[in-house]
Design a protein around this motif. Structure first.
Motif, mmCIF file in Angstrom:
data_model
loop_
_atom_site.group_PDB
_atom_site.id
_atom_site.type_symbol
_atom_site.label_atom_id
_atom_site.label_comp_id
_atom_site.label_asym_id
_atom_site.label_seq_id
_atom_site.Cartn_x
_atom_site.Cartn_y
_atom_site.Cartn_z
ATOM 1 N N PHE A 207 42.266 53.250 44.846
ATOM 2 C CA PHE A 207 42.903 54.505 45.236
ATOM 3 C C PHE A 207 43.871 54.281 46.391
ATOM 4 O O PHE A 207 43.644 53.442 47.270
ATOM 5 C CB PHE A 207 41.848 55.513 45.698
ATOM 6 N N ALA A 208 44.933 55.076 46.406
ATOM 7 C CA ALA A 208 45.860 55.151 47.540
ATOM 8 C C ALA A 208 46.530 56.509 47.493
ATOM 9 O O ALA A 208 46.989 56.955 46.430
ATOM 10 C CB ALA A 208 46.910 54.041 47.481
ATOM 11 N N ASP A 209 46.533 57.203 48.621
ATOM 12 C CA ASP A 209 47.195 58.511 48.725
ATOM 13 C C ASP A 209 46.729 59.482 47.649
ATOM 14 O O ASP A 209 47.529 60.242 47.087
ATOM 15 C CB ASP A 209 48.719 58.349 48.652
ATOM 16 N N GLY A 210 45.430 59.458 47.357
ATOM 17 C CA GLY A 210 44.867 60.415 46.423
ATOM 18 C C GLY A 210 45.076 60.094 44.964
ATOM 19 O O GLY A 210 44.655 60.866 44.093
ATOM 20 N N ARG A 211 45.706 58.969 44.671
ATOM 21 C CA ARG A 211 45.996 58.599 43.283
ATOM 22 C C ARG A 211 45.373 57.244 42.951
ATOM 23 O O ARG A 211 45.038 56.468 43.847
ATOM 24 C CB ARG A 211 47.507 58.541 43.060
ATOM 25 N N VAL A 212 45.254 56.968 41.667
ATOM 26 C CA VAL A 212 44.767 55.664 41.217
ATOM 27 C C VAL A 212 45.956 54.719 41.103
ATOM 28 O O VAL A 212 46.882 54.961 40.332
ATOM 29 C CB VAL A 212 44.051 55.778 39.854
ATOM 30 N N GLU A 213 45.912 53.646 41.892
ATOM 31 C CA GLU A 213 46.970 52.639 41.804
ATOM 32 C C GLU A 213 46.768 51.727 40.612
ATOM 33 O O GLU A 213 47.712 51.362 39.920
ATOM 34 C CB GLU A 213 47.008 51.800 43.086
ATOM 35 N N PRO A 217 38.771 45.787 34.784
ATOM 36 C CA PRO A 217 37.537 45.020 35.012
ATOM 37 C C PRO A 217 37.487 44.491 36.438
ATOM 38 O O PRO A 217 38.512 44.067 37.003
ATOM 39 C CB PRO A 217 37.658 43.874 33.988
ATOM 40 N N THR A 218 36.298 44.501 37.006
ATOM 41 C CA THR A 218 36.126 44.162 38.415
ATOM 42 C C THR A 218 36.726 42.824 38.781
ATOM 43 O O THR A 218 37.478 42.708 39.771
ATOM 44 C CB THR A 218 34.625 44.178 38.763
ATOM 45 N N LYS A 219 36.400 41.808 38.004
ATOM 46 C CA LYS A 219 36.857 40.463 38.359
ATOM 47 C C LYS A 219 38.371 40.385 38.417
ATOM 48 O O LYS A 219 38.950 39.814 39.347
ATOM 49 C CB LYS A 219 36.301 39.459 37.353
ATOM 50 N N GLY A 220 39.044 40.980 37.432
ATOM 51 C CA GLY A 220 40.497 40.918 37.407
ATOM 52 C C GLY A 220 41.130 41.710 38.525
ATOM 53 O O GLY A 220 42.101 41.253 39.145
ATOM 54 N N ILE A 221 40.593 42.894 38.829
ATOM 55 C CA ILE A 221 41.185 43.741 39.862
ATOM 56 C C ILE A 221 40.983 43.134 41.242
ATOM 57 O O ILE A 221 41.918 43.055 42.071
ATOM 58 C CB ILE A 221 40.592 45.154 39.816
ATOM 59 N N LEU A 222 39.783 42.689 41.539
ATOM 60 C CA LEU A 222 39.473 42.226 42.898
ATOM 61 C C LEU A 222 40.000 40.813 43.176
ATOM 62 O O LEU A 222 40.090 40.412 44.329
ATOM 63 C CB LEU A 222 37.975 42.283 43.151
ATOM 64 N N SER A 223 40.319 40.073 42.122
ATOM 65 C CA SER A 223 40.846 38.731 42.364
ATOM 66 C C SER A 223 42.349 38.795 42.680
ATOM 67 O O SER A 223 42.929 37.812 43.100
ATOM 68 C CB SER A 223 40.632 37.853 41.129
#
Length: 223
Positions: A207-213, A217-223
């Motif tokens: 999230f950023a400024d109230g929206r979904v950036e 999948p967790t691994k792909g997003i957090l890496s």
């Protein structure tokens, strides 16, 4: 089958500011969605909209494909349980706190169910302890027990370990993993800790400024 929980263009304005802005997300049954982002990004505000603790000013949420505006709020909040960042326990005993939901609904409470739920959170035998005698980690586990006594279909978790020390955090995380794994409970976890999202979540929404950036999948997003 529809998702267990799905928000469509969900928005909320307060004091002329849009704090949640057109969020569309879905969570399949048995999955954990992590919600991360900086302070003020709208994460907790989004979470509170998912069972109408706050009312959206735009969009809506579906539970098993049904618009949640068609579900009585008390039933909705039983089916979609909420665990706040701070336990907000009432004065009195652990038993009184754990059973507050059924008692407010005028339902009887089986003492065996209370013992079973307290056993699940590692607090067997704590029924008659007063809340003043609990550590921070114990109080948070009472808050989780209070929610799961209602046998919810989904859990909303708002920074559930943010105020705990490392040992208590590990116990609560282990408990949440066990609850989701054993009962196939759907969960939405708001956390400032990306490593915690990595340990607990199947998918992550940033999230950023109230929206979904971004979401994925967790691994792909957090890496």
């Amino acid at each position: 089958m529809p998702p267990k929980l799905e928000s469509r263009n969900l928005s909320r304005e307060a004091d002329g500011e849009r704090i949640v802005d057109g969020v569309s997300l879905s969570v399949e049954e048995g999955d954990v969605l992590g919600v991360v982002g900086p302070s003020g990004a709208g994460k907790s505000s989004f979470l509170r909209l998912l069972n109408r603790l706050d009312e959206p000013t735009g969009g809506t949420v579906f539970l098993d494909g049904a618009d949640y505006r068609t579900i009585p709020p008390r039933e909705l909040r039983r089916r979609v349980g909420y665990v706040p960042q701070r336990p907000a326990l009432r004065g009195g005993t652990v038993r009184e706190n754990v059973t507050v939901g059924p008692r407010l609904r005028g339902e009887s409470v089986d003492e065996a169910d209370v013992a079973r739920v307290l056993g699940r959170v590692g607090l067997r035998g704590y029924e008659d302890r007063t809340t003043d005698d609990l550590s921070g980690g114990e109080a948070q586990r009472v808050a989780i027990a209070r929610t799961i006594l209602n046998d919810p279909e989904a859990l909303l978790l708002d920074e559930p370990t943010a105020s705990l020390d490392a040992a208590s955090e590990a116990k609560v995380e282990s408990l949440l993993e066990e609850l989701v794994g054993e009962s196939n409970t759907t969960a939405v976890l708001v956390t400032h800790d990306r490593s915690q999202a990595g340990r607990l979540a199947d998918r992550v929404a940033v999230f950023a400024d109230g929206r979904v950036e971004t979401v994925g999948p967790t691994k792909g997003i957090l890496s």
